[in-house]
Design a protein around this motif. Sequence first.
Motif, PDB file in Angstrom:
ATOM      1  N   ALA A  69       0.813  -1.220   0.000  1.00  0.00           N
ATOM      2  CA  ALA A  69       0.000   0.000   0.000  1.00  0.00           C
ATOM      3  C   ALA A  69       0.850   1.275   0.000  1.00  0.00           C
ATOM      4  CB  ALA A  69      -0.935   0.008   1.205  1.00  0.00           C
ATOM      5  N   ILE A  70       2.108   1.161   0.379  1.00  0.00           N
ATOM      6  CA  ILE A  70       2.995   2.332   0.446  1.00  0.00           C
ATOM      7  C   ILE A  70       3.751   2.448  -0.883  1.00  0.00           C
ATOM      8  CG2 ILE A  70       4.981   3.347   1.646  1.00  0.00           C
ATOM      9  CD1 ILE A  70       4.065   1.689   4.136  1.00  0.00           C
ATOM     10  N   PRO A  71       3.618   3.572  -1.582  1.00  0.00           N
ATOM     11  CA  PRO A  71       4.244   3.701  -2.902  1.00  0.00           C
ATOM     12  C   PRO A  71       5.746   3.370  -2.932  1.00  0.00           C
ATOM     13  CG  PRO A  71       2.743   5.517  -2.550  1.00  0.00           C
ATOM     14  CD  PRO A  71       2.814   4.755  -1.251  1.00  0.00           C
ATOM     15  N   ARG A  72       6.465   3.770  -1.921  1.00  0.00           N
ATOM     16  CA  ARG A  72       7.921   3.555  -1.907  1.00  0.00           C
ATOM     17  C   ARG A  72       8.287   2.066  -1.777  1.00  0.00           C
ATOM     18  NH1 ARG A  72      11.240   8.025  -0.451  1.00  0.00           N
ATOM     19  NH2 ARG A  72      13.350   7.385  -0.906  1.00  0.00           N
ATOM     20  N   THR A  73       7.398   1.252  -1.181  1.00  0.00           N
ATOM     21  CA  THR A  73       7.699  -0.160  -0.939  1.00  0.00           C
ATOM     22  C   THR A  73       6.740  -1.093  -1.694  1.00  0.00           C
ATOM     23  OG1 THR A  73       6.337  -0.138   1.067  1.00  0.00           O
ATOM     24  CG2 THR A  73       8.707   0.289   1.335  1.00  0.00           C
ATOM     25  N   VAL A  74       6.050  -0.558  -2.694  1.00  0.00           N
ATOM     26  CA  VAL A  74       5.027  -1.330  -3.409  1.00  0.00           C
ATOM     27  C   VAL A  74       5.597  -2.600  -4.051  1.00  0.00           C
ATOM     28  CG1 VAL A  74       5.175  -0.054  -5.608  1.00  0.00           C
ATOM     29  CG2 VAL A  74       3.034  -1.159  -4.945  1.00  0.00           C
ATOM     30  N   ILE A  75       6.819  -2.534  -4.583  1.00  0.00           N
ATOM     31  CA  ILE A  75       7.409  -3.703  -5.247  1.00  0.00           C
ATOM     32  C   ILE A  75       7.711  -4.803  -4.227  1.00  0.00           C
ATOM     33  CG2 ILE A  75       9.362  -4.545  -6.615  1.00  0.00           C
ATOM     34  CD1 ILE A  75       7.474  -2.791  -8.250  1.00  0.00           C
ATOM     35  N   ILE A  76       8.276  -4.445  -3.093  1.00  0.00           N
ATOM     36  CA  ILE A  76       8.556  -5.436  -2.037  1.00  0.00           C
ATOM     37  C   ILE A  76       7.247  -6.070  -1.574  1.00  0.00           C
ATOM     38  CG2 ILE A  76       9.443  -5.758   0.317  1.00  0.00           C
ATOM     39  CD1 ILE A  76      11.358  -3.387  -0.312  1.00  0.00           C
ATOM     40  N   GLY A  77       6.228  -5.247  -1.373  1.00  0.00           N
ATOM     41  CA  GLY A  77       4.919  -5.767  -0.982  1.00  0.00           C
ATOM     42  C   GLY A  77       4.351  -6.706  -2.028  1.00  0.00           C
ATOM     43  N   ALA A  78       4.488  -6.343  -3.294  1.00  0.00           N
ATOM     44  CA  ALA A  78       3.978  -7.199  -4.371  1.00  0.00           C
ATOM     45  C   ALA A  78       4.715  -8.537  -4.416  1.00  0.00           C
ATOM     46  CB  ALA A  78       4.094  -6.479  -5.717  1.00  0.00           C
ATOM     47  N   ILE A 111      -3.451  -9.123 -11.120  1.00  0.00           N
ATOM     48  CA  ILE A 111      -3.989  -7.800 -10.767  1.00  0.00           C
ATOM     49  C   ILE A 111      -3.013  -7.052  -9.853  1.00  0.00           C
ATOM     50  CG2 ILE A 111      -5.867  -6.565  -9.595  1.00  0.00           C
ATOM     51  CD1 ILE A 111      -7.719  -8.891 -10.534  1.00  0.00           C
ATOM     52  N   VAL A 112      -2.377  -7.773  -8.921  1.00  0.00           N
ATOM     53  CA  VAL A 112      -1.384  -7.148  -8.034  1.00  0.00           C
ATOM     54  C   VAL A 112      -0.303  -6.465  -8.866  1.00  0.00           C
ATOM     55  CG1 VAL A 112       0.501  -7.653  -6.417  1.00  0.00           C
ATOM     56  CG2 VAL A 112      -1.758  -8.618  -6.017  1.00  0.00           C
ATOM     57  N   TRP A 113       0.271  -7.215  -9.806  1.00  0.00           N
ATOM     58  CA  TRP A 113       1.352  -6.665 -10.619  1.00  0.00           C
ATOM     59  C   TRP A 113       0.837  -5.727 -11.699  1.00  0.00           C
ATOM     60  CZ3 TRP A 113       6.186  -6.457  -9.246  1.00  0.00           C
ATOM     61  CH2 TRP A 113       6.628  -7.347  -8.263  1.00  0.00           C
ATOM     62  N   GLY A 114      -0.337  -6.025 -12.250  1.00  0.00           N
ATOM     63  CA  GLY A 114      -0.907  -5.171 -13.288  1.00  0.00           C
ATOM     64  C   GLY A 114      -1.196  -3.774 -12.785  1.00  0.00           C
ATOM     65  N   SER A 115      -1.649  -3.672 -11.538  1.00  0.00           N
ATOM     66  CA  SER A 115      -1.951  -2.352 -10.978  1.00  0.00           C
ATOM     67  C   SER A 115      -0.686  -1.498 -10.870  1.00  0.00           C
ATOM     68  CB  SER A 115      -2.626  -2.477  -9.615  1.00  0.00           C
ATOM     69  OG  SER A 115      -1.729  -2.955  -8.647  1.00  0.00           O
ATOM     70  N   ILE A 116       0.432  -2.124 -10.615  1.00  0.00           N
ATOM     71  CA  ILE A 116       1.705  -1.389 -10.543  1.00  0.00           C
ATOM     72  C   ILE A 116       2.191  -1.070 -11.961  1.00  0.00           C
ATOM     73  CG2 ILE A 116       4.104  -1.441  -9.760  1.00  0.00           C
ATOM     74  CD1 ILE A 116       3.191  -3.561  -7.682  1.00  0.00           C
ATOM     75  N   TRP A 117       2.098  -2.058 -12.838  1.00  0.00           N
ATOM     76  CA  TRP A 117       2.583  -1.919 -14.207  1.00  0.00           C
ATOM     77  C   TRP A 117       1.914  -0.758 -14.939  1.00  0.00           C
ATOM     78  CZ3 TRP A 117       0.567  -2.574 -19.197  1.00  0.00           C
ATOM     79  CH2 TRP A 117       1.510  -2.730 -20.205  1.00  0.00           C
ATOM     80  N   LEU A 118       0.638  -0.541 -14.661  1.00  0.00           N
ATOM     81  CA  LEU A 118      -0.096   0.529 -15.343  1.00  0.00           C
ATOM     82  C   LEU A 118       0.531   1.906 -15.129  1.00  0.00           C
ATOM     83  CD1 LEU A 118      -3.808  -0.478 -14.673  1.00  0.00           C
ATOM     84  CD2 LEU A 118      -2.651  -0.401 -16.890  1.00  0.00           C
ATOM     85  N   ARG A 119       1.155   2.127 -13.982  1.00  0.00           N
ATOM     86  CA  ARG A 119       1.663   3.466 -13.675  1.00  0.00           C
ATOM     87  C   ARG A 119       3.177   3.529 -13.462  1.00  0.00           C
ATOM     88  NH1 ARG A 119      -0.787   1.858  -8.788  1.00  0.00           N
ATOM     89  NH2 ARG A 119       0.696   1.793  -7.071  1.00  0.00           N
ATOM     90  N   ASN A 120       3.871   2.409 -13.547  1.00  0.00           N
ATOM     91  CA  ASN A 120       5.296   2.385 -13.236  1.00  0.00           C
ATOM     92  C   ASN A 120       6.108   2.114 -14.504  1.00  0.00           C
ATOM     93  OD1 ASN A 120       7.925   1.381 -12.409  1.00  0.00           O
ATOM     94  ND2 ASN A 120       7.111   1.351 -10.327  1.00  0.00           N
TER      95      ASN A 120
END
Length: 129
Positions: A69-78, A111-120
Amino acid sequence: METIKKISKAIVWTSYILQGIIVLMFLMGAFMNLSQNEEAIKGAVEMGYPKEAMLYLGIVQLIAILLYAIPRTVIIGAILITGWLGGAVATHVIHKDPMFNIVFPVIFGIIVWGSIWLRNEKLKLLVLN
């Protein structure tokens, strides 16, 4: 030199809405485990998990979703959520559950990764190169 493309507001909002849905669903699961909810305990025990492990599983799940949920750690969370979902797939395979139960965590992971991929843009470059 690399150029950064401007992402449309609609895509960014879609990304955050998908991420929000994931966060809410995982928070619900984490709180069910942390509160030792009777339904959560029963389901986990039926899947072969010891009742005593539920608190620890809830803690792991909560940490993973907070990092996501935290933008800076979103990849680790994913990454942590992907591991969790892989465990869910393995559990359903071992129990010979219906195909839907096996495929659902995979779709969830997309969906977890797709949500990040859309904006990263960095993730897009990593995946597409």
